[in-house]
Design a protein around this motif. Structure first.
Motif, PDB file in Angstrom:
ATOM      1  N   SER A   1       8.696  27.959 -55.816  1.00 27.76           N
ATOM      2  CA  SER A   1       7.906  28.599 -56.861  1.00 27.76           C
ATOM      3  C   SER A   1       7.803  30.103 -56.633  1.00 27.76           C
ATOM      4  N   SER A   2       7.625  30.495 -55.378  1.00 34.12           N
ATOM      5  CA  SER A   2       7.531  31.913 -55.052  1.00 34.12           C
ATOM      6  C   SER A   2       8.842  32.633 -55.352  1.00 34.12           C
TER       7      SER A   2
ATOM      8  N   SER B   1       9.940  23.830 -49.544  1.00 42.67           N
ATOM      9  CA  SER B   1       8.729  23.332 -50.181  1.00 42.67           C
ATOM     10  C   SER B   1       8.644  23.815 -51.627  1.00 42.67           C
ATOM     11  N   GLU B   2       7.819  23.141 -52.399  1.00 42.22           N
ATOM     12  CA  GLU B   2       7.604  23.559 -53.780  1.00 42.22           C
ATOM     13  C   GLU B   2       7.017  24.964 -53.835  1.00 42.22           C
ATOM     14  N   GLU B   3       6.189  25.278 -52.848  1.00 37.48           N
ATOM     15  CA  GLU B   3       5.586  26.612 -52.790  1.00 37.48           C
ATOM     16  C   GLU B   3       6.658  27.689 -52.587  1.00 37.48           C
ATOM     17  N   THR B   4       7.604  27.406 -51.699  1.00 38.40           N
ATOM     18  CA  THR B   4       8.692  28.348 -51.445  1.00 38.40           C
ATOM     19  C   THR B   4       9.541  28.547 -52.681  1.00 38.40           C
TER      20      THR B   4
END
Length: 289
Positions: free
Chosen positions: A189-190, A184-187
Protein backbone atom coordinates in the motif's frame (compact mmCIF):
# COMPACT_ATOMS: atom_id res chain seq x y z
CA UNK A 1 25.67 14.31 -15.98
CA UNK A 2 26.71 10.85 -17.17
CA UNK A 3 24.12 8.13 -17.67
CA UNK A 4 23.89 5.33 -15.13
CA UNK A 5 21.62 2.80 -13.44
CA UNK A 6 21.18 1.98 -9.77
CA UNK A 7 19.91 -1.14 -8.03
CA UNK A 8 18.34 -0.96 -4.58
CA UNK A 9 16.40 -2.87 -1.94
CA UNK A 10 13.88 -1.56 0.57
CA UNK A 11 14.75 -1.56 4.27
CA UNK A 12 12.50 -4.58 4.90
CA UNK A 13 13.86 -6.48 1.90
CA UNK A 14 10.43 -6.79 0.33
CA UNK A 15 10.80 -4.39 -2.62
CA UNK A 16 13.60 -4.25 -5.12
CA UNK A 17 14.10 -1.29 -7.40
CA UNK A 18 16.07 -0.19 -10.43
CA UNK A 19 16.34 3.32 -11.85
CA UNK A 20 18.19 4.85 -14.78
CA UNK A 21 19.27 8.15 -16.23
CA UNK A 22 19.63 7.69 -20.01
CA UNK A 23 19.68 11.21 -21.49
CA UNK A 24 23.00 10.82 -23.30
CA UNK A 25 22.13 7.34 -24.54
CA UNK A 26 18.87 8.54 -26.09
CA UNK A 27 20.58 11.60 -27.55
CA UNK A 28 23.08 9.36 -29.33
CA UNK A 29 20.31 7.14 -30.63
CA UNK A 30 18.52 10.24 -31.92
CA UNK A 31 21.60 11.46 -33.73
CA UNK A 32 22.57 8.11 -35.21
CA UNK A 33 19.08 7.35 -36.52
CA UNK A 34 18.08 10.96 -37.33
CA UNK A 35 14.86 10.48 -35.38
CA UNK A 36 11.92 12.84 -35.20
CA UNK A 37 10.60 13.47 -31.65
CA UNK A 38 7.98 10.70 -31.71
CA UNK A 39 10.53 8.03 -32.60
CA UNK A 40 12.99 9.46 -30.08
CA UNK A 41 10.38 9.04 -27.35
CA UNK A 42 9.42 5.50 -28.36
CA UNK A 43 12.92 4.13 -28.93
CA UNK A 44 14.23 6.12 -25.96
CA UNK A 45 11.70 4.57 -23.58
CA UNK A 46 12.49 1.09 -24.88
CA UNK A 47 16.25 1.70 -24.63
CA UNK A 48 15.77 2.86 -21.03
CA UNK A 49 13.92 -0.37 -20.32
CA UNK A 50 16.85 -2.22 -21.84
CA UNK A 51 19.26 -0.41 -19.52
CA UNK A 52 17.08 -1.31 -16.52
CA UNK A 53 16.88 -4.97 -17.52
CA UNK A 54 20.63 -5.02 -18.09
CA UNK A 55 21.05 -3.70 -14.55
CA UNK A 56 19.06 -6.70 -13.30
CA UNK A 57 21.55 -9.16 -14.81
CA UNK A 58 24.59 -10.46 -12.97
CA UNK A 59 26.51 -12.66 -15.40
CA UNK A 60 29.42 -11.23 -17.39
CA UNK A 61 27.90 -12.35 -20.69
CA UNK A 62 24.21 -11.91 -19.85
CA UNK A 63 22.23 -10.13 -22.56
CA UNK A 64 18.64 -9.11 -23.21
CA UNK A 65 16.82 -8.31 -26.43
CA UNK A 66 13.55 -6.38 -26.39
CA UNK A 67 11.29 -6.32 -29.43
CA UNK A 68 8.20 -4.13 -29.57
CA UNK A 69 6.25 -5.43 -32.55
CA UNK A 70 3.35 -3.02 -33.02
CA UNK A 71 1.14 -2.23 -36.00
CA UNK A 72 1.55 1.55 -35.67
CA UNK A 73 3.40 3.76 -38.17
CA UNK A 74 6.66 3.66 -36.19
CA UNK A 75 6.99 -0.02 -37.07
CA UNK A 76 9.09 -2.41 -35.03
CA UNK A 77 11.44 -1.37 -32.23
CA UNK A 78 14.40 -3.45 -31.11
CA UNK A 79 16.84 -2.89 -28.26
CA UNK A 80 19.82 -4.98 -27.17
CA UNK A 81 21.44 -4.51 -23.76
CA UNK A 82 23.86 -6.35 -21.51
CA UNK A 83 24.95 -6.51 -17.89
CA UNK A 84 27.75 -3.97 -18.50
CA UNK A 85 25.34 -1.13 -19.36
CA UNK A 86 25.90 -1.35 -23.13
CA UNK A 87 22.72 -0.52 -25.04
CA UNK A 88 21.90 -0.20 -28.74
CA UNK A 89 18.59 0.05 -30.57
CA UNK A 90 16.77 0.72 -33.79
CA UNK A 91 13.31 1.68 -35.02
CA UNK A 92 11.79 1.00 -38.44
CA UNK A 93 10.48 4.47 -39.24
CA UNK A 94 12.33 7.25 -37.39
CA UNK A 95 10.75 9.99 -39.52
CA UNK A 96 7.12 9.47 -38.45
CA UNK A 97 5.13 12.47 -37.24
CA UNK A 98 1.67 12.39 -35.61
CA UNK A 99 -0.54 15.07 -34.05
CA UNK A 100 -0.20 15.49 -30.29
CA UNK A 101 -2.53 13.33 -28.20
CA UNK A 102 -5.44 14.54 -26.06
CA UNK A 103 -2.99 15.53 -23.31
CA UNK A 104 -0.97 17.61 -25.79
CA UNK A 105 1.93 15.20 -25.58
CA UNK A 106 3.71 13.06 -28.15
CA UNK A 107 1.36 10.28 -29.24
CA UNK A 108 3.65 7.35 -28.53
CA UNK A 109 0.68 4.99 -28.20
CA UNK A 110 -0.56 5.99 -31.65
CA UNK A 111 2.91 5.52 -33.09
CA UNK A 112 3.42 2.08 -31.54
CA UNK A 113 -0.09 0.69 -32.08
CA UNK A 114 -1.24 -2.75 -30.96
CA UNK A 115 0.81 -5.91 -31.01
CA UNK A 116 3.23 -7.83 -28.80
CA UNK A 117 6.35 -7.27 -26.70
CA UNK A 118 8.93 -10.04 -26.91
CA UNK A 119 11.77 -10.46 -24.41
CA UNK A 120 14.74 -12.76 -24.97
CA UNK A 121 17.27 -13.18 -22.16
CA UNK A 122 20.56 -14.97 -22.76
CA UNK A 123 21.74 -15.89 -19.28
CA UNK A 124 24.43 -18.36 -20.30
CA UNK A 125 22.13 -21.36 -20.00
CA UNK A 126 21.49 -24.01 -22.68
CA UNK A 127 18.41 -22.18 -23.88
CA UNK A 128 17.62 -18.46 -23.62
CA UNK A 129 14.57 -17.34 -21.67
CA UNK A 130 11.75 -16.19 -23.92
CA UNK A 131 8.74 -14.20 -22.75
CA UNK A 132 6.02 -12.14 -24.34
CA UNK A 133 2.92 -10.13 -23.55
CA UNK A 134 0.43 -8.04 -25.51
CA UNK A 135 0.88 -4.30 -25.97
CA UNK A 136 -1.94 -3.00 -23.82
CA UNK A 137 -1.52 0.75 -24.21
CA UNK A 138 1.40 1.54 -26.50
CA UNK A 139 2.81 4.05 -24.00
CA UNK A 140 5.40 1.35 -23.17
CA UNK A 141 5.73 2.02 -19.44
CA UNK A 142 2.32 0.41 -18.85
CA UNK A 143 3.16 -2.31 -21.35
CA UNK A 144 6.37 -3.33 -19.58
CA UNK A 145 4.53 -3.20 -16.24
CA UNK A 146 2.05 -5.69 -17.68
CA UNK A 147 4.85 -7.85 -19.11
CA UNK A 148 6.60 -8.31 -15.74
CA UNK A 149 3.34 -8.93 -13.90
CA UNK A 150 1.75 -11.27 -16.44
CA UNK A 151 4.69 -13.03 -18.10
CA UNK A 152 7.27 -13.17 -15.31
CA UNK A 153 4.68 -13.30 -12.49
CA UNK A 154 6.32 -10.49 -10.51
CA UNK A 155 4.07 -7.59 -9.39
CA UNK A 156 5.85 -4.58 -10.85
CA UNK A 157 5.59 -0.94 -11.75
CA UNK A 158 7.53 0.66 -14.60
CA UNK A 159 7.88 4.35 -15.38
CA UNK A 160 9.68 5.52 -18.53
CA UNK A 161 10.08 9.02 -19.92
CA UNK A 162 11.82 10.99 -22.66
CA UNK A 163 11.53 14.77 -22.91
CA UNK A 164 12.47 15.89 -26.40
CA UNK A 165 12.44 19.24 -28.15
CA UNK A 166 13.06 18.98 -31.88
CA UNK A 167 16.34 17.02 -32.10
CA UNK A 168 17.44 17.69 -28.52
CA UNK A 169 16.86 15.18 -25.72
CA UNK A 170 16.31 17.30 -22.62
CA UNK A 171 16.13 14.36 -20.22
CA UNK A 172 15.42 10.63 -20.32
CA UNK A 173 15.21 7.87 -17.75
CA UNK A 174 12.95 5.56 -15.82
CA UNK A 175 12.41 3.09 -13.00
CA UNK A 176 11.30 -0.46 -12.29
CA UNK A 177 10.12 -1.52 -8.83
CA UNK A 178 9.05 -5.06 -7.96
CA UNK A 179 7.24 -6.50 -4.96
CA UNK A 180 8.89 -9.66 -3.66
CA UNK A 181 7.12 -12.67 -2.14
CA UNK A 182 6.09 -12.15 1.48
CA UNK A 183 5.56 -8.40 1.24
CA UNK A 184 2.92 -7.15 3.67
CA UNK A 185 -0.20 -5.30 2.62
CA UNK A 186 1.19 -2.26 4.40
CA UNK A 187 4.37 -2.37 2.31
CA UNK A 188 2.43 -2.77 -0.93
CA UNK A 189 0.00 0.00 0.00
CA UNK A 190 2.84 2.38 0.83
CA UNK A 191 4.54 1.66 -2.50
CA UNK A 192 1.32 2.20 -4.44
CA UNK A 193 0.76 5.49 -2.63
CA UNK A 194 4.28 6.70 -3.44
CA UNK A 195 3.89 5.75 -7.10
CA UNK A 196 0.58 7.62 -7.32
CA UNK A 197 2.18 10.76 -5.87
CA UNK A 198 5.04 10.72 -8.36
CA UNK A 199 4.81 13.29 -11.12
CA UNK A 200 5.94 12.38 -14.64
CA UNK A 201 9.36 10.75 -14.89
CA UNK A 202 10.64 13.54 -17.11
CA UNK A 203 9.34 16.10 -14.64
CA UNK A 204 11.19 14.44 -11.78
CA UNK A 205 14.44 14.06 -13.69
CA UNK A 206 14.23 17.59 -15.07
CA UNK A 207 14.13 18.76 -11.44
CA UNK A 208 17.54 17.07 -11.14
CA UNK A 209 16.29 14.25 -8.95
CA UNK A 210 18.90 11.49 -9.23
CA UNK A 211 18.04 7.82 -9.86
CA UNK A 212 18.99 7.10 -6.24
CA UNK A 213 16.66 9.81 -4.96
CA UNK A 214 13.90 8.57 -7.25
CA UNK A 215 14.05 5.10 -5.71
CA UNK A 216 14.02 6.57 -2.21
CA UNK A 217 10.87 8.50 -3.14
CA UNK A 218 9.25 5.27 -4.26
CA UNK A 219 10.60 2.72 -1.79
CA UNK A 220 11.07 4.70 1.41
CA UNK A 221 13.70 6.72 3.24
CA UNK A 222 15.73 3.74 4.42
CA UNK A 223 16.18 2.28 0.94
CA UNK A 224 19.61 0.71 0.49
CA UNK A 225 21.46 1.43 -2.76
CA UNK A 226 23.26 -1.77 -3.71
CA UNK A 227 24.96 -0.97 -6.99
CA UNK A 228 25.58 1.80 -9.50
CA UNK A 229 26.58 1.12 -13.11
CA UNK A 230 27.38 3.37 -16.06
CA UNK A 231 25.14 3.20 -19.13
CA UNK A 232 26.31 3.94 -22.64
CA UNK A 233 25.49 3.39 -26.28
CA UNK A 234 27.59 0.59 -27.66
CA UNK A 235 27.20 -1.37 -30.88
CA UNK A 236 28.97 -4.68 -31.37
CA UNK A 237 29.50 -4.25 -35.10
CA UNK A 238 33.00 -4.03 -36.57
CA UNK A 239 34.70 -4.26 -39.93
CA UNK A 240 35.90 -7.76 -39.02
CA UNK A 241 32.36 -8.95 -38.32
CA UNK A 242 31.18 -7.30 -41.52
CA UNK A 243 33.89 -9.18 -43.42
CA UNK A 244 32.57 -12.43 -41.98
CA UNK A 245 29.07 -11.53 -43.15
CA UNK A 246 30.30 -10.76 -46.68
CA UNK A 247 32.16 -14.07 -46.84
CA UNK A 248 28.90 -15.90 -46.05
CA UNK A 249 27.41 -14.45 -49.24
CA UNK A 250 29.50 -16.93 -51.20
CA UNK A 251 31.82 -16.69 -54.19
CA UNK A 252 29.12 -16.10 -56.80
CA UNK A 253 27.51 -13.11 -55.07
CA UNK A 254 30.83 -11.58 -54.01
CA UNK A 255 32.10 -11.84 -57.59
CA UNK A 256 28.93 -10.15 -58.82
CA UNK A 257 29.44 -7.25 -56.39
CA UNK A 258 33.05 -6.82 -57.59
CA UNK A 259 32.03 -6.91 -61.25
CA UNK A 260 28.95 -4.69 -61.00
CA UNK A 261 29.92 -2.21 -58.27
CA UNK A 262 33.67 -2.45 -57.84
CA UNK A 263 33.33 -1.90 -54.09
CA UNK A 264 30.83 -2.45 -51.28
CA UNK A 265 29.45 -0.22 -48.55
CA UNK A 266 27.77 -2.00 -45.66
CA UNK A 267 25.74 -0.03 -43.12
CA UNK A 268 24.93 -1.36 -39.63
CA UNK A 269 21.23 -0.86 -38.94
CA UNK A 270 21.83 -0.44 -35.20
CA UNK A 271 24.36 2.37 -35.31
CA UNK A 272 24.45 3.56 -38.96
CA UNK A 273 28.20 3.01 -39.02
CA UNK A 274 29.40 2.56 -42.61
CA UNK A 275 32.05 0.04 -43.62
CA UNK A 276 33.60 0.51 -47.07
CA UNK A 277 35.30 -2.40 -48.82
CA UNK A 278 37.48 -1.55 -51.81
CA UNK A 279 37.89 -3.66 -54.93
CA UNK A 280 41.15 -5.10 -53.58
CA UNK A 281 39.59 -5.90 -50.20
CA UNK A 282 36.70 -7.73 -51.85
CA UNK A 283 39.15 -9.67 -54.04
CA UNK A 284 40.98 -10.68 -50.85
CA UNK A 285 37.71 -11.86 -49.28
CA UNK A 286 37.16 -14.10 -52.31
CA UNK A 287 40.25 -16.05 -51.30
CA UNK A 288 38.58 -16.87 -47.97
CA UNK A 289 35.34 -18.24 -49.43
Amino acid sequence: MKDYTVRAISSDGMIRGFAALTTNLVQELQERHHMYPLASAALGRTATMGALMGCMMKGEKDRVTIQVIGDGPLGHIRVDANSHGDVRGLIDHPEVMLPLNANQKLDVAGGVGKGTIYILKDLGLKEPYRGSSPIISGELGDDFTYYFTASEQIPSSVGLGVLVQNDKIIVAGGYLVQVLPGASEETISSLEKNISKLQSITGVLRDQVTPEELLVKLMGENTVILEKKPVQFHCHCSKEKTEEMLITLGRKELSAIIEEQGQAEVVCHFCNEKYLFTHDELEHLLTKV
